[in-house]
Design an enzyme around this catalytic site. Sequence first.
Site, mmCIF file in Angstrom:
data_model
loop_
_atom_site.group_PDB
_atom_site.id
_atom_site.type_symbol
_atom_site.label_atom_id
_atom_site.label_comp_id
_atom_site.label_asym_id
_atom_site.label_seq_id
_atom_site.Cartn_x
_atom_site.Cartn_y
_atom_site.Cartn_z
ATOM 1 N N GLU A 1 0.834 -1.204 0.000
ATOM 2 C CA GLU A 1 0.000 0.000 0.000
ATOM 3 C C GLU A 1 0.867 1.251 0.000
ATOM 4 O O GLU A 1 1.857 1.333 0.751
ATOM 5 C CB GLU A 1 -0.904 0.036 1.235
ATOM 6 C CG GLU A 1 -2.150 -0.819 1.113
ATOM 7 C CD GLU A 1 -1.947 -2.227 1.615
ATOM 8 O OE1 GLU A 1 -0.785 -2.682 1.643
ATOM 9 O OE2 GLU A 1 -2.957 -2.870 1.965
ATOM 10 N N ARG B 1 -3.516 -8.606 -17.331
ATOM 11 C CA ARG B 1 -4.778 -7.923 -17.031
ATOM 12 C C ARG B 1 -4.502 -6.876 -15.968
ATOM 13 O O ARG B 1 -4.103 -7.204 -14.848
ATOM 14 C CB ARG B 1 -5.816 -8.918 -16.515
ATOM 15 C CG ARG B 1 -6.205 -9.943 -17.535
ATOM 16 C CD ARG B 1 -7.447 -10.667 -17.129
ATOM 17 N NE ARG B 1 -8.602 -9.920 -17.560
ATOM 18 C CZ ARG B 1 -9.225 -10.127 -18.722
ATOM 19 N NH1 ARG B 1 -8.817 -11.043 -19.550
ATOM 20 N NH2 ARG B 1 -10.281 -9.403 -19.058
ATOM 21 N N THR C 1 -6.704 -0.119 -20.108
ATOM 22 C CA THR C 1 -6.328 -1.435 -19.614
ATOM 23 C C THR C 1 -4.959 -1.738 -20.219
ATOM 24 O O THR C 1 -4.501 -1.050 -21.126
ATOM 25 C CB THR C 1 -7.326 -2.517 -20.052
ATOM 26 O OG1 THR C 1 -7.559 -2.381 -21.451
ATOM 27 C CG2 THR C 1 -8.632 -2.408 -19.295
#
Length: 412
Positions: free
Chosen positions: A53, A232, A223
């Site tokens: 994070e 992905r 994407t």
Amino acid sequence: MDALAAVDPQIAALIAQEDARQRATLRLIPSENYASAAVMAATGSSLTNKYSEGYAGRRYYQGQGLIDQVERLAIERACALFGAEHANVQPYSGSPANLAVYLGLLQPGDTILSLSLPHGGHLTHGWKVTISGRFFNVFQYGVRPDDHRIDMDEVARLARAHRPRLIVCGASAYPRIIDFAAFAEIAREVGALLLADIAHIAGLVAGGAHPSPVPVADVVTTTTHKTLRGPRGGMILCKAEHAKAIDGGVFPGLQGGPHNHTTAAIAVALHEAATPAFRAYAHQVVENARVLADRLASHGLDLVSGGTDNHLILLDVSKKGLSGKVVARALEGAGIVTNANSVPFDTRKPFDPSGVRLGTPAITSRGMGPDEMRRLADWMAGIIADPTDTALQARTCAEVEALCAHFPAPGL
Ligand code: DSN
């Protein structure tokens, strides 16, 4: 795969069968592609084990020295490839990338102007059933009925009438070049920000086969797994002035820990996309689509907008008295994998629409060219002429498999 087969033979067998399917069929879904072996290796790496994070140099957990280097490389490569001032490579995919932009730049209830889903836009551009349609005040433009091109006069008229905070351009089912400069001019005139969603065409933009929105748009989302041929994932490029808001929109606004294995694989894909071979690939995708479209049209098939400028073709099969689903199923019986899709001004329901969407990114990755496109169009025309002819489908399927054997699928 040996380790997987030893632990979970059921899943290993299913993956092996999917590998075989991807090898033996012609994959024409325009949002799909074959990631390289290098991209697959990074995706399946130890980086999946790490939580991170925050951003490089500002993480909440220890043990980030190498992860920071990976993420910085991905960012540097994204900025260099697209000429962007800032990049965020943490979005989990295209939909979260768009949501993070809305979260970073808008307040709930702000007005968005975007291309409607039935005319080729994306769900996350404000379609009413999605969070983007429910939390924002959305107005949508469409394509012209006569030539199926985005109606820039309508865009300007709606922008002047509704004064959106954000104009969204970009599409999931639009076969023509998008005039990003014209969108930017309208956005400037009404004081709106411009978001270009290039998910479908990012590889074409990177390879110089489609104009880039990066110089003119405030923010660009994409994407990473379609024409860009990565894992992905998602990515946001923006002007430096929006960097803080965009980064905050992604984390902590929308997401927790980034998928570091995906970040590494994005870095690999960006490295591959910066090569001359990728530029040639991007141009071949467009050339193959043009050849395929011309040959389909020569068989009397009805193409939305009459053809294509990019990687994508939208067939309208309604005048043949067929539905897109009937045609897509018949084509799959012949080893030709497409998806049923709405066409502009469709009178059928979205789950059983009038169109079939095709694209050349995956088959071009296998090295196929104009000769194979013409053969493919001839097969498709035969199947569409009588979608109930299962004997023809079986014969074509064998021919498709024989063709595929000559064009190895990268990464498998
Ligand atoms: N699902 C993608 C596509 O097929 O175009 C868009 O998100």
